[in-house]
Motif scaffolding. Structure first.
Motif, short mmCIF file in Angstrom:
data_model
loop_
_atom_site.label_atom_id
_atom_site.label_comp_id
_atom_site.label_asym_id
_atom_site.label_seq_id
_atom_site.Cartn_x
_atom_site.Cartn_y
_atom_site.Cartn_z
N GLU A 162 7.63 6.83 -94.38
CA GLU A 162 6.72 6.71 -95.50
C GLU A 162 7.48 6.53 -96.81
O GLU A 162 7.10 5.76 -97.67
N TYR A 163 8.59 7.26 -96.92
CA TYR A 163 9.33 7.21 -98.19
C TYR A 163 10.41 6.14 -98.21
O TYR A 163 11.02 5.91 -99.22
N SER A 164 10.62 5.50 -97.05
CA SER A 164 11.72 4.52 -97.03
C SER A 164 11.26 3.12 -97.41
O SER A 164 12.06 2.27 -97.71
N THR A 165 9.96 2.87 -97.41
CA THR A 165 9.49 1.54 -97.80
C THR A 165 9.74 1.32 -99.28
O THR A 165 9.61 2.23 -100.08
N THR A 166 10.10 0.09 -99.63
CA THR A 166 10.56 -0.10 -101.01
C THR A 166 9.71 -1.09 -101.80
O THR A 166 9.83 -1.15 -103.02
N SER B 236 3.59 -0.78 -101.79
CA SER B 236 3.57 0.46 -101.01
C SER B 236 4.09 1.63 -101.84
O SER B 236 3.77 2.77 -101.58
N ARG B 237 4.91 1.31 -102.85
CA ARG B 237 5.36 2.37 -103.74
C ARG B 237 4.17 2.97 -104.48
O ARG B 237 4.05 4.18 -104.64
N SER C 246 1.10 2.85 -103.46
CA SER C 246 0.28 3.62 -102.52
C SER C 246 0.95 4.95 -102.18
O SER C 246 0.28 5.95 -101.96
N GLN C 247 2.29 4.92 -102.20
CA GLN C 247 3.01 6.19 -101.98
C GLN C 247 2.68 7.19 -103.07
O GLN C 247 2.41 8.36 -102.81
N SER C 248 2.70 6.69 -104.33
CA SER C 248 2.41 7.58 -105.45
C SER C 248 1.01 8.15 -105.31
O SER C 248 0.78 9.34 -105.56
N THR D 252 -0.68 8.50 -102.54
CA THR D 252 -0.66 9.47 -101.44
C THR D 252 -0.06 10.80 -101.91
O THR D 252 -0.58 11.87 -101.64
N HIS D 253 1.05 10.66 -102.67
CA HIS D 253 1.73 11.85 -103.17
C HIS D 253 0.79 12.66 -104.05
O HIS D 253 0.68 13.89 -103.91
#
Lengths: 312, 365
Positions: free
Chosen positions: A6-10, A14-15, A17-19, A21-22
């Motif tokens: 999840e955290y390795s996508t750059t 997706s960053r 979407s990561q934020s 999600t976070h």
């Protein structure tokens, strides 16, 4: 998806979407710290920004009209001789004060840690100066250093060190020292208590191992105590530097910045310019400069101190 | 290398707490002595007095020919390994190991090879530039040993050095410490609460209880001929079984009576009250010639053997037996246990051993 994946996508999307999600995952945590964050912004962030804004305006205290002057105040400051004299006076005030408090605090802490009689009494007694309002301590010291009635002169006369009473606080050459002594007296207990806490967290068997390795008391202090206390000393001196830099009440009560402004520091000058003379804009500009000095100092200090390991 | 002597050494804390009481002990030059005993028995205090970390309340401690009561730890030329390792956290392994030598003012050209040699001996050469926090417990243990070795001291003192390691590592380090001690031939006093360490490592074991010396002997002697009931119970695992018995002399030997059993053995013992001790490994299930009727409570297989936890059929006393792994009874099975008469231990009412040679065994059962 595993956490690592999840955290390795750059890629950007997706960053984002990561934020999201976070944020979603930690929503409760953010909600819980939100009131404190808002409060801090209101009482710390806003005044800083407002001071900076004010420094760009000519803003007399007795008028509501503000005139934008840009960086004129800053230019005025760096071109004035007063500024450099203030820097020197503030520098020696902070340096002497912090050095005095640190060394004395360390000395007291090391002895309070030892197995001395009446340790509990001394631990409490050494905290007293810190519990007295600074202004009152300052008044007491003004009396101690009084040229005619002060204890200091009385003792020095009795011992034959001086032949006639000296007015420390009235002498432009040594008045700052008279004030520094009071500041050290007030600030030492804090250092001593912090250092004592630090000392007590050093495992006793390190000293025992060192003793068996042949280390004398001085070696133990140099190679065990100091390195083990490093982070505590760092934090305590950093805090002490900031507090001494912004300290106002002791100087103001004892000398009001005199004689002939020799005990004035940046903070005293800010008060005089901004509030006494009513030049809020110029006072604010001085404040911003002081703030930047402290910020820069803290950053450099932490960087230097946390770099590299220790060596014998 | 030197011998270490303790003569009538006592330690009193706060004028009231007697931690060590009149201990007499001589550790010969090059000998490996293990001081063992339960928590609070005074073993660490004794070691710390030898190290100079505790003052001596009474008596004399000598290292070599010098009485060291008033000699500071710095000047005793000893090295100590601590339970916590006590590595200097801010120094690299190399600095940790060379600290004592540097303080002693040894030239760098001499220090370096000594550190390298010790590191090689302990297989930590590649760790020399690491900080202690980067090392595992076992590696830290080796560094602590290295720090002691490199100084080439008169005496090694070790205070429970293996108790923070896991079981496998402990076994490995046990042999390693023995090997190093043997190679260097340094007089060593080693403190532990673990009797396995004591039994496997020591030239002689020193057993302490309540600050008092109980026995100083080679391991096998402590096991075979314990001085008293405490030593008998402390050495050996599982612990020795004890039964309070009344012995009555008869024409055909001696009758042993207890709430749990009654039997007659062909031995010559004066009548009286005794404690009978039999080690679990000396008890054998034997219906024909056994003496103690028991009921199996728990069977604990440990691989090589089975531990049987039993209750006596009468009186319901606890008994432990260690039997071969093939023998595996069911819970609630009735078993009669027997033992050889020369495997039994007798203690008088004060707990002192009634020596075997006074038993005058005429015939074993």
């Amino acid at each position: 998806m595993s956490l690592a994946e999840e955290y390795s996508t750059t890629d950007g999307e997706s960053r984002l979407s990561q934020s999201v999600t976070h944020l979603k995952r930690n929503r409760r945590a953010y909600l819980l710290i939100a009131p404190a964050a808002v409060f801090l912004l209101a009482v710390v962030g806003y005044p800083i920004l407002e001071t900076f804004r004010l420094s760009l305006y000519r803003s007399p205290a007795d008028s509501t009209i503000e005139t934008f002057v840009g960086l004129q105040h800053y230019a005025e400051i760096v071109n004035s001789d007063i500024f450099y004299r203030l820097l020197w006076q503030t520098g020696r005030w902070v340096l002497a004060g912090v050095a005095g408090k640190t060394l004395l605090g360390l000395l007291i802490a090391v002895h309070l840690k030892g197995d001395i009689k009446g340790r509990k009494f001394f631990r409490t007694a050494f905290l007293i100066p810190w519990g007295i309002p600074y202004a009152i301590s300052a008044v007491v010291f003004r009396w101690i250093e009084h040229p005619q009635f002060g204890y200091l002169n009385a003792v020095l006369l009795k011992l034959g060190v001086i032949e006639q009473g000296i007015g420390i606080l009235g002498n432009p050459d040594i008045a700052w020292l008279g004030v520094v002594v009071a500041d050290i007296w007030i600030g030492t207990p804090f250092m001593a208590i912090i250092f004592l806490a630090g000392l007590q967290s050093i495992p006793q068997d390190l000293y025992e191992a060192a003793a068996i390795d042949g280390a004398e008391r001085w070696h133990q202090f140099r190679y065990i105590t100091l390195p083990q206390l490093k982070s505590v000393i760092l934090m305590a001196t950093l805090l002490s530097t900031i507090w001494t830099f912004v300290s106002f009440d002791v100087i103001w009560t004892m000398t009001g910045g005199g004689p002939i402004s020799t005990t004035a520091t940046l903070v005293i000058h800010i008060y005089q310019v901004g509030l006494q003379n009513g030049n809020l804009g110029l006072g604010a500009a001085y404040s911003v400069i002081g703030f930047l000095f402290l910020l820069l100092f803290a950053i450099v200090y932490l960087r230097v101190y946390t770099r590299g390991g220790d060596e014998l | 290398m030197s011998k270490v002597s303790l003569s009538n050494v006592s330690k009193v804390y706060d004028d009231t707490i007697l931690a060590v009481e009149e201990v007499d002990l001589t550790v010969e030059d090059g000998e490996f002595v293990v001081v063992v005993g339960p928590s609070g028995c005074g073993k660490s205090t004794t070691l710390r007095m030898v190290a100079g970390l505790e003052t001596v309340s009474a008596g004399e401690i000598s290292i070599g020919d010098t009485v060291v009561n008033d000699v500071r730890p710095q000047d005793r030329n000893i090295a100590m390994v601590f339970q916590s390792y006590a590595l200097y956290p801010h120094m690299t392994v190399r600095e940790n190991m060379s600290f004592g030598l540097r303080l002693a003012g040894e030239p760098a050209a001499e220090i370096e090879p000594r550190v390298e040699d010790a590191a090689e001996m302990l297989e930590i050469s590649e760790l020399l530039d690491d900080l202690p926090k980067q090392l595992s417990g076992g590696q830290q243990q080796r560094v602590a040993l290295g720090r002691a070795i490199v100084r080439d001291p008169e005496v090694f003192l070790m205070d429970e050095p293996l108790s923070n390691l896991d079981a496998k590592l402990r076994t490995q380090m046990r042999t390693e410490i023995q090997r190093i001690q043997e190679n260097l031939g340094v007089t060593t006093v080693y403190v532990t609460h673990d009797q396995t360490e004591a039994m496997t490592m020591a030239d002689r074991i020193v057993i302490l209880n309540d600050g008092k010396l109980q026995q100083v002997d080679p391991p096998e002697r402590c096991y075979d001929e314990p001085n008293n009931k405490f030593v008998a119970g402390f050495i050996g695992s599982p612990s020795m079984n004890f039964f309070e018995v009344t012995v009555t002399e008869t024409n055909s030997g001696a009758t042993f009576e207890s709430p749990s059993f009654e039997f007659t053995l062909d031995v010559d013992i004066p009548s009286g009250e005794y404690t009978l001790g039999v080690r679990p490994e000396d008890l054998t299930p034997d219906r024909e010639s056994g003496y103690i009727d028991t009921v199996v409570d728990v069977v604990e297989p440990v691989g090589s053997d089975n531990f049987l936890y039993l209750k006596t059929a009468r009186g319901s006393s606890d008994v432990v037996a260690r039997v071969e792994s093939e023998y595996r009874p069911e819970v609630r099975d009735e078993i009669t246990l027997g033992f050889e008469t020369d495997d039994m231990h007798l203690f008088d009412t004060d707990g002192a051993r009634v020596p075997v040679n006074e038993l005058q065994i005429t015939d074993s059962a």
